[in-house]
Design a protein around this motif. Structure first.
Motif, short mmCIF file in Angstrom:
data_model
loop_
_atom_site.label_atom_id
_atom_site.label_comp_id
_atom_site.label_asym_id
_atom_site.label_seq_id
_atom_site.Cartn_x
_atom_site.Cartn_y
_atom_site.Cartn_z
N ASP A 99 49.33 46.30 44.53
CA ASP A 99 50.50 45.11 44.52
C ASP A 99 49.89 43.84 45.37
O ASP A 99 50.86 43.01 45.62
CB ASP A 99 51.66 45.38 45.32
N GLU A 100 48.63 43.62 45.51
CA GLU A 100 48.22 42.36 45.91
C GLU A 100 47.51 41.65 44.62
O GLU A 100 46.60 42.06 44.17
CB GLU A 100 47.07 42.68 47.18
N MET A 101 47.60 40.37 44.42
CA MET A 101 47.14 39.72 43.42
C MET A 101 46.00 39.40 43.54
O MET A 101 45.30 39.21 44.67
CB MET A 101 47.82 38.33 43.09
N VAL A 102 45.08 39.59 42.49
CA VAL A 102 43.42 39.30 42.30
C VAL A 102 43.38 37.94 41.78
O VAL A 102 43.79 37.78 40.68
CB VAL A 102 42.84 40.35 41.49
N SER A 129 39.41 39.18 48.14
CA SER A 129 40.53 38.82 48.44
C SER A 129 41.73 39.79 48.57
O SER A 129 43.00 39.55 48.42
CB SER A 129 41.02 37.95 47.01
N LEU A 130 41.33 41.07 48.78
CA LEU A 130 42.30 42.09 49.00
C LEU A 130 42.28 42.58 50.57
O LEU A 130 41.46 42.30 51.33
CB LEU A 130 42.03 43.36 48.33
N SER A 131 43.23 43.42 50.84
CA SER A 131 43.16 43.90 52.33
C SER A 131 42.50 45.04 52.37
O SER A 131 42.90 45.88 53.29
CB SER A 131 44.84 43.89 52.77
N ILE A 132 41.97 45.74 51.46
CA ILE A 132 41.36 46.88 51.41
C ILE A 132 39.85 46.54 51.50
O ILE A 132 39.48 45.45 50.91
CB ILE A 132 41.64 47.85 50.28
N ASP A 133 38.66 47.60 51.66
CA ASP A 133 37.54 47.30 51.56
C ASP A 133 36.76 48.43 51.07
O ASP A 133 35.69 48.28 50.94
CB ASP A 133 36.93 47.24 53.14
N SER A 134 37.32 49.36 50.37
CA SER A 134 36.59 50.53 49.51
C SER A 134 37.66 51.02 48.38
O SER A 134 38.67 50.85 48.26
CB SER A 134 36.50 51.65 50.46
N ILE A 135 36.92 51.32 47.52
CA ILE A 135 37.34 52.11 46.16
C ILE A 135 38.19 53.04 46.68
O ILE A 135 39.23 53.42 45.89
CB ILE A 135 36.36 52.34 44.95
N GLU A 155 45.08 32.92 21.83
CA GLU A 155 45.72 34.50 22.19
C GLU A 155 46.34 34.86 21.02
O GLU A 155 47.13 34.35 20.40
CB GLU A 155 46.71 34.28 23.26
N ILE A 156 45.74 36.18 20.47
CA ILE A 156 46.24 36.74 19.39
C ILE A 156 47.27 37.82 19.87
O ILE A 156 48.29 38.14 19.29
CB ILE A 156 45.09 37.64 18.78
N GLU A 157 47.21 38.42 21.07
CA GLU A 157 48.10 39.40 21.56
C GLU A 157 47.60 39.83 23.20
O GLU A 157 46.67 39.37 23.56
CB GLU A 157 47.44 41.05 20.87
N ARG A 158 49.00 39.86 23.53
CA ARG A 158 48.63 40.33 25.14
C ARG A 158 49.39 41.70 25.31
O ARG A 158 50.95 41.80 25.34
CB ARG A 158 49.47 39.20 25.96
N VAL A 159 48.84 42.74 26.00
CA VAL A 159 49.39 43.87 26.27
C VAL A 159 49.63 43.87 27.96
O VAL A 159 48.90 43.62 28.77
CB VAL A 159 48.60 45.00 26.02
N GLU A 160 51.17 43.42 28.04
CA GLU A 160 51.59 43.20 29.43
C GLU A 160 51.78 44.35 30.20
O GLU A 160 52.08 45.55 29.95
CB GLU A 160 52.83 42.36 29.43
N SER A 161 51.48 44.03 31.46
CA SER A 161 51.76 45.20 32.49
C SER A 161 51.18 46.50 32.52
O SER A 161 51.85 47.49 32.71
CB SER A 161 53.25 45.18 32.91
N VAL A 162 49.89 46.52 32.24
CA VAL A 162 49.14 47.75 31.96
C VAL A 162 48.95 48.31 33.49
O VAL A 162 48.63 47.55 34.37
CB VAL A 162 47.60 47.56 31.33
N SER A 163 49.25 49.36 33.80
CA SER A 163 49.36 49.90 35.08
C SER A 163 48.47 51.32 35.12
O SER A 163 48.73 52.21 34.51
CB SER A 163 50.81 50.35 35.33
#
Length: 166
Positions: A99-102, A129-135, A155-163
């Motif tokens: 939930d932190e934007m990249v 740019s994140l508050s974490i340091d490892s995978i 843009e041809i297509e955008r698959v939104e909100s892949v989670s």
């Protein structure tokens, strides 16, 4: 100095091209963490991100490359099959980790795919740019998967909100 200028130019170009318009689909999947280096050929777990008239896209694995001396980033491998009659460019937009934007997802080289062919790329996420340091601290990765016409960059297509949940 020339390499630094070229890198800065490419990053600026990618950022300026990453503007998009509205989308038409979304995807939510779960993946498994894999921290092995790509050279070790870890077992892959493909998860379908999109499958329509335009592309079939699958998430294959997430990993870091610390064993190869690459620090501060992790990778997400995506495989895309081009079902259109145009050469396409595939990239990730509006990405977040836990939930932190990249601000920027890199790819080293653009993922261009000719008609009726497939391509695979490791998209690069930086910890800077994140508050974490490892995978090991990555719990979720979200993004839009964007398919654009290589020639016009439209843009041809955008698959939104892949989670992806880990």
């Amino acid at each position: 100095m020339k390499k630094s200028f070229a890198l800065l130019f490419v990053l600026t170009l990618v950022i300026s091209l990453m503007s998009g318009c509205g989308g038409d689909s979304s995807s939510q999947v779960s993946g498994s963490k894999n921290t092995d280096a790509p050279a070790e050929q870890p077992e892959e777990t493909a998860v379908i991100l999109a499958d329509d008239d335009c592309v079939t896209a699958t998430f294959e694995k997430m990993y870091d490359a610390t064993s190869m001396g690459v620090e501060g980033v992790f990778y997400i491998d995506v495989n895309v099959e081009n079902k259109t009659d145009k050469e396409i460019w595939v990239y990730l937009d509006k990405a977040s980790v836990n939930d932190e934007m990249v601000p920027l997802v890199g790819s080293g080289v653009p993922l261009y795919i000719q008609p009726a062919k497939s391509g695979r790329n490791g998209f690069i996420f930086s910890f800077s740019s994140l508050s974490i340091d490892s995978i090991d601290e990555v719990k979720s990765v979200n993004f839009d998967l964007v398919v654009a016409d290589k020639e016009s960059m439209k843009e041809i297509e955008r698959v939104e909100s892949v989670s992806l949940e880990f």
